[in-house]
Motif scaffolding. Structure first.
Motif, PDB file in Angstrom:
ATOM      1  N   GLY A 108       0.954  -1.358   0.026  1.00 33.30           N
ATOM      2  CA  GLY A 108       0.043   0.208   0.060  1.00 33.30           C
ATOM      3  C   GLY A 108       0.800   1.185   0.115  1.00 33.30           C
ATOM      4  O   GLY A 108       0.582   2.189  -0.674  1.00 33.30           O
ATOM      5  N   SER A 109       1.700   1.119   0.773  1.00 34.51           N
ATOM      6  CA  SER A 109       2.809   2.627   1.006  1.00 34.51           C
ATOM      7  C   SER A 109       3.647   2.626  -0.373  1.00 34.51           C
ATOM      8  O   SER A 109       3.802   3.654  -0.929  1.00 34.51           O
ATOM      9  N   GLY A 110       3.952   1.484  -1.034  1.00 32.43           N
ATOM     10  CA  GLY A 110       4.853   1.489  -2.202  1.00 32.43           C
ATOM     11  C   GLY A 110       3.921   2.118  -3.419  1.00 32.43           C
ATOM     12  O   GLY A 110       4.356   2.825  -4.171  1.00 32.43           O
ATOM     13  N   ILE A 111       2.510   1.734  -3.468  1.00 27.43           N
ATOM     14  CA  ILE A 111       1.840   2.233  -4.465  1.00 27.43           C
ATOM     15  C   ILE A 111       1.429   3.601  -4.265  1.00 27.43           C
ATOM     16  O   ILE A 111       1.438   4.392  -5.266  1.00 27.43           O
ATOM     17  N   GLY A 112       1.035   4.018  -3.103  1.00 29.80           N
ATOM     18  CA  GLY A 112       0.859   5.284  -2.755  1.00 29.80           C
ATOM     19  C   GLY A 112       2.212   6.352  -3.032  1.00 29.80           C
ATOM     20  O   GLY A 112       1.876   7.448  -3.808  1.00 29.80           O
ATOM     21  N   ALA A 113       3.330   5.802  -2.795  1.00 33.84           N
ATOM     22  CA  ALA A 113       4.498   6.661  -2.908  1.00 33.84           C
ATOM     23  C   ALA A 113       4.633   6.632  -4.424  1.00 33.84           C
ATOM     24  O   ALA A 113       5.102   7.996  -5.136  1.00 33.84           O
ATOM     25  N   GLU A 114       4.650   5.639  -5.240  1.00 30.44           N
ATOM     26  CA  GLU A 114       4.984   5.580  -6.657  1.00 30.44           C
ATOM     27  C   GLU A 114       3.989   6.482  -7.395  1.00 30.44           C
ATOM     28  O   GLU A 114       4.285   7.175  -8.270  1.00 30.44           O
ATOM     29  N   LEU A 115       2.470   6.350  -7.126  1.00 31.68           N
ATOM     30  CA  LEU A 115       1.718   7.231  -8.083  1.00 31.68           C
ATOM     31  C   LEU A 115       1.653   8.534  -7.352  1.00 31.68           C
ATOM     32  O   LEU A 115       1.489   9.516  -8.279  1.00 31.68           O
ATOM     33  N   GLY A 116       2.072   8.746  -5.951  1.00 33.52           N
ATOM     34  CA  GLY A 116       2.157  10.144  -5.842  1.00 33.52           C
ATOM     35  C   GLY A 116       3.394  10.879  -6.381  1.00 33.52           C
ATOM     36  O   GLY A 116       3.115  11.949  -6.696  1.00 33.52           O
ATOM     37  N   SER A 117       4.496  10.137  -6.630  1.00 32.15           N
ATOM     38  CA  SER A 117       5.568  10.622  -7.241  1.00 32.15           C
ATOM     39  C   SER A 117       5.236  11.042  -8.810  1.00 32.15           C
ATOM     40  O   SER A 117       5.828  12.073  -9.460  1.00 32.15           O
ATOM     41  N   MET A 118       4.398  10.113  -9.238  1.00 32.39           N
ATOM     42  CA  MET A 118       4.160  10.698 -10.805  1.00 32.39           C
ATOM     43  C   MET A 118       3.088  11.586 -10.893  1.00 32.39           C
ATOM     44  O   MET A 118       3.154  12.302 -11.897  1.00 32.39           O
ATOM     45  N   LYS A 119       2.394  11.707  -9.780  1.00 38.21           N
ATOM     46  CA  LYS A 119       1.412  12.785  -9.923  1.00 38.21           C
ATOM     47  C   LYS A 119       2.062  14.218  -9.819  1.00 38.21           C
ATOM     48  O   LYS A 119       1.775  15.203 -10.397  1.00 38.21           O
ATOM     49  N   THR A 121       5.349  14.852 -10.466  1.00 42.24           N
ATOM     50  CA  THR A 121       5.977  14.984 -11.570  1.00 42.24           C
ATOM     51  C   THR A 121       5.423  15.367 -12.897  1.00 42.24           C
ATOM     52  O   THR A 121       5.834  15.420 -14.044  1.00 42.24           O
ATOM     53  N   GLU A 122       4.143  15.188 -12.722  1.00 39.44           N
ATOM     54  CA  GLU A 122       3.181  15.450 -13.814  1.00 39.44           C
ATOM     55  C   GLU A 122       3.097  14.236 -14.805  1.00 39.44           C
ATOM     56  O   GLU A 122       2.738  14.462 -15.856  1.00 39.44           O
ATOM     57  N   GLN A 123       3.629  13.275 -14.564  1.00 39.79           N
ATOM     58  CA  GLN A 123       3.589  12.076 -15.652  1.00 39.79           C
ATOM     59  C   GLN A 123       2.118  11.557 -15.760  1.00 39.79           C
ATOM     60  O   GLN A 123       1.844  11.107 -16.915  1.00 39.79           O
ATOM     61  N   ILE A 124       1.105  11.787 -14.727  1.00 45.79           N
ATOM     62  CA  ILE A 124      -0.071  11.161 -14.971  1.00 45.79           C
ATOM     63  C   ILE A 124      -0.674  12.084 -16.013  1.00 45.79           C
ATOM     64  O   ILE A 124      -1.484  11.711 -16.818  1.00 45.79           O
ATOM     65  N   ASP A 125      -0.395  13.544 -15.708  1.00 52.77           N
ATOM     66  CA  ASP A 125      -1.238  14.385 -16.593  1.00 52.77           C
ATOM     67  C   ASP A 125      -0.576  14.190 -18.288  1.00 52.77           C
ATOM     68  O   ASP A 125      -1.279  14.429 -19.006  1.00 52.77           O
ATOM     69  N   ALA A 126       0.650  13.843 -18.133  1.00 57.01           N
ATOM     70  CA  ALA A 126       1.342  13.627 -19.625  1.00 57.01           C
ATOM     71  C   ALA A 126       0.619  12.394 -20.241  1.00 57.01           C
ATOM     72  O   ALA A 126       0.360  12.574 -21.401  1.00 57.01           O
ATOM     73  N   TYR A 213      -5.648   5.541  -4.585  1.00 56.90           N
ATOM     74  CA  TYR A 213      -6.411   6.557  -4.434  1.00 56.90           C
ATOM     75  C   TYR A 213      -5.570   8.011  -3.772  1.00 56.90           C
ATOM     76  O   TYR A 213      -5.598   9.047  -4.169  1.00 56.90           O
ATOM     77  N   LYS A 214      -4.716   7.608  -2.779  1.00 54.46           N
ATOM     78  CA  LYS A 214      -3.937   8.469  -2.060  1.00 54.46           C
ATOM     79  C   LYS A 214      -2.858   8.808  -2.992  1.00 54.46           C
ATOM     80  O   LYS A 214      -2.463   9.970  -2.850  1.00 54.46           O
ATOM     81  N   GLY A 215      -2.283   7.873  -3.692  1.00 56.17           N
ATOM     82  CA  GLY A 215      -1.252   8.356  -4.917  1.00 56.17           C
ATOM     83  C   GLY A 215      -1.692   9.283  -5.935  1.00 56.17           C
ATOM     84  O   GLY A 215      -1.167  10.249  -6.450  1.00 56.17           O
ATOM     85  N   TYR A 216      -3.054   8.848  -6.323  1.00 59.05           N
ATOM     86  CA  TYR A 216      -3.379   9.474  -7.577  1.00 59.05           C
ATOM     87  C   TYR A 216      -3.955  10.955  -7.212  1.00 59.05           C
ATOM     88  O   TYR A 216      -3.817  11.823  -8.139  1.00 59.05           O
ATOM     89  N   TYR A 217      -4.315  10.975  -5.944  1.00 62.33           N
ATOM     90  CA  TYR A 217      -4.744  12.426  -5.458  1.00 62.33           C
ATOM     91  C   TYR A 217      -3.777  13.187  -4.588  1.00 62.33           C
ATOM     92  O   TYR A 217      -4.202  13.632  -3.711  1.00 62.33           O
TER      93      TYR A 217
END
Length: 257
Positions: A108-119, A121-126, A213-217
């Protein structure tokens, strides 16, 4: 009073967002363009990479529970019941819950940190700009991987913990391999195993969806990434306990205990 109202409003708003985020999962999973290769990659990282930690923890759980339970049973002259009592306790409750909590901390922490980093650094927007569906690529694959891999990890941990229990039974006496496993398989029945495995699918789904959810937002900045990872662990661990309580009530109502 106002602080309590604000806290309740925040809790209800967050609950609504998580429910809507979870509902989107069932919509996106049916859309074409499913990322099967990414799903297998996530299953490898979530399942295979967590296997050593889960096995070590399962072995220690079986060993410690057996050692701690033995003096009480000896006091009542029921030492021969040790394999039966420990195996039921491990398979019904201890192993599924402890394994899910370990997975909430690691996965859970790994997913939150990974998606949070992508958010951040705007990789999700890209990905959205480039035409890739980030929810389907990032969220659906990870939630499916946790939903399928955590029950598998629990089954493996069940086996390892029973072996640890066998070794624990032989620390202060001699219990033959055949006698120990005969008692275990005579005690653990279908109604013990199935509910304990079924609830781990819900544990896995909850850990995956909360982490995503926590990483995505996630909030902007490195502090926001840390908060996402931390809150993913806390909330998913709490939900594991709540789901376990509900599962226990359901099995009790259905008289499966």
């Amino acid at each position: 009073m106002a602080a309590n109202q604000n806290l309740i409003s925040f809790f209800l708003a967050e609950t609504g967002k998580v429910v809507r985020f979870s509902g989107r999962f069932f919509v996106e999973i049916l859309k074409p363009g499913f990322e099967l290769k990414e799903l297998f990659r996530q299953c490898y990282y979530i399942g295979y990479k967590s296997l050593p930690l889960v096995c070590i923890t399962g072995f220690i759980m079986g060993l410690v529970i057996t050692i701690q339970s033995r003096p009480t049973l000896v006091e009542f002259g029921a030492e021969s019941w040790l394999p039966k009592m420990v195996s039921v306790s491990l398979i019904r409750e201890i192993v599924p819950v402890i394994t899910a909590l370990i997975c909430a901390g690691k996965i859970g922490s790994g997913i939150g940190a990974e998606l949070g980093s992508m958010k951040v650094t705007e990789q999700i927007d890209a990905m959205e700009v480039s035409g890739t569906n980030p929810y389907q690529y990032l969220v659906v694959t990870r939630v499916l991987a946790t939903t399928f891999m955590i029950p598998l990890l629990v089954v493996i941990s069940d086996s390892v913990s029973l072996y640890g229990s066998y070794l624990g039974s032989n620390l202060h006496g001699v219990v033959s391999n055949k006698l120990f496993w005969n008692q275990v398989f005579d005690t653990v029945v279908f109604s013990d195993l199935v509910p304990s495995i079924v609830k781990t699918f819900f544990f896995g789904f909850a850990i995956g969806i909360i982490g995503c959810y926590k990483g995505y937002y996630s909030n902007k900045g490195t502090e926001g990434v840390g908060q996402s990872a931390n809150s993913a662990v806390v909330i998913s661990s709490l939900i594991v306990f709540i789901l376990d309580l509900i599962a226990v009530q359901i099995t009790d109502l259905l008289q499966l205990n």
